[in-house]
Scaffold this motif. Sequence first.
Motif, short mmCIF file in Angstrom:
data_model
loop_
_atom_site.label_atom_id
_atom_site.label_comp_id
_atom_site.label_asym_id
_atom_site.label_seq_id
_atom_site.Cartn_x
_atom_site.Cartn_y
_atom_site.Cartn_z
N UNK A 329 0.84 -1.21 0.00
CA UNK A 329 0.00 0.00 0.00
C UNK A 329 0.87 1.25 0.00
N UNK A 330 1.91 1.26 0.83
CA UNK A 330 2.81 2.40 0.90
C UNK A 330 3.45 2.68 -0.44
N UNK A 331 3.88 1.61 -1.12
CA UNK A 331 4.52 1.77 -2.41
C UNK A 331 3.53 2.29 -3.46
N UNK A 332 2.35 1.71 -3.47
CA UNK A 332 1.35 2.10 -4.47
C UNK A 332 0.90 3.55 -4.30
N UNK A 333 0.70 3.96 -3.04
CA UNK A 333 0.17 5.30 -2.78
C UNK A 333 1.24 6.31 -2.42
N UNK A 334 2.51 5.84 -2.37
CA UNK A 334 3.65 6.71 -2.05
C UNK A 334 3.39 7.49 -0.76
N UNK A 335 3.07 6.74 0.28
CA UNK A 335 2.73 7.37 1.55
C UNK A 335 3.17 6.51 2.73
N UNK A 336 3.26 7.09 3.89
CA UNK A 336 3.54 6.36 5.13
C UNK A 336 2.26 5.68 5.59
N UNK A 337 2.35 4.43 5.94
CA UNK A 337 1.18 3.67 6.38
C UNK A 337 1.30 3.39 7.88
N UNK A 338 0.28 3.79 8.63
CA UNK A 338 0.28 3.60 10.08
C UNK A 338 -0.45 2.32 10.47
N UNK A 339 -0.08 1.79 11.63
CA UNK A 339 -0.65 0.54 12.15
C UNK A 339 -1.54 0.85 13.36
N UNK A 340 -2.51 -0.04 13.67
CA UNK A 340 -2.83 -1.27 12.95
C UNK A 340 -3.37 -0.99 11.56
#
Length: 343
Positions: A329-340
């Motif tokens: 997801x991070x790669x596709x949207x070029x963004x930082x992905x937070x958890x959970x």
Amino acid sequence: MKKLRVAIIGCGRISEVYRYVFKQLSDRVEVAYAVDKVIEKAEDFAKDFEGCEALRDYKQCLDKNIDVIHIATPHHLHASMAIDAMRSKINVLTEKPIAISLEEADEMIRVAKEENVKFGVIFQTRYVKGCMDIKELIEQGKLGKIVAARSYLSWHRPDSYYLESDWKGTWDKEGGGVLIDQAIHSLDRVLWLVGSDIDWVEGHVDNRLHKIVEVEDVADALVRFKNGCDYHLYATNCYSYDSPIQIEIVGEKGKVGLKQDLAWVEIKGEEPYEIRDGYDGLTVGPNYWGCSHITQMKDFYDSVEKNTPIFIDGKEGRKALELIRAIYKSSKEKTRVHFPFQD
């Protein structure tokens, strides 16, 4: 002691390990069924076990008084097969990844709880002696606060590796490329060793060499854990050979690591040393498969027979998939992905 009746679904490449382990554990298990859509593969597996029946359709063995089903099929089939087996009150141990989506993984975990059966995921490299010993050192505080980690996987997969398969290299059947198929073991070990929830991840995947497939053959990411540790990962299938996997965990008091299955320890003020796995009986398959399938399978059988918790259960098996899906997801949207994270 009554033997556990087991079945294996999927008699492809990895099944050679199961053939070996079942023979080693013949005093504990009775191999009742070997299943593969290519019946010749199932027949070849079954011939080594007295009374073992070869089947094309796994559903034919679900009501046959089976204690454990081992799933060694293409990734996209893990969820449906595991759920069908658990609905039939059969304990399930599936090869990695647990599934190709978090929604599927969550359903598998839910059904296992609802049906009160044991459900485990194969991540045999955790069972390597050096990895276990390193985990103990970390938990004892020998390294102090964990500040950084890294894993490097540089392997080789020729185009023929994908051309010989009807599911490798596809998003809908394999669920991804080098991350979900090869590097997932490295990710699992780092997640377990660091022992902290993830805060966020930034990652990138690409296909730089294997243009005949649609999935990634290279990936990198920075993972920030909630304990402050930064995990740097890199994986590629574009190298010239299968170089030994490198894992390193750095603490304030020292560092530890693994080169394939050889562990090393450097703690400040102490003499550095190495830890070699004491079991070298497994000689089938590539060396990166290791020799710990038998250890995990024995552990799973113990849990079934004694009704004790599974070490690598569905929730544990889900963790590596969650990170992988977040990197995609991070790669596709070029963004930082937070958890959970839930895709």
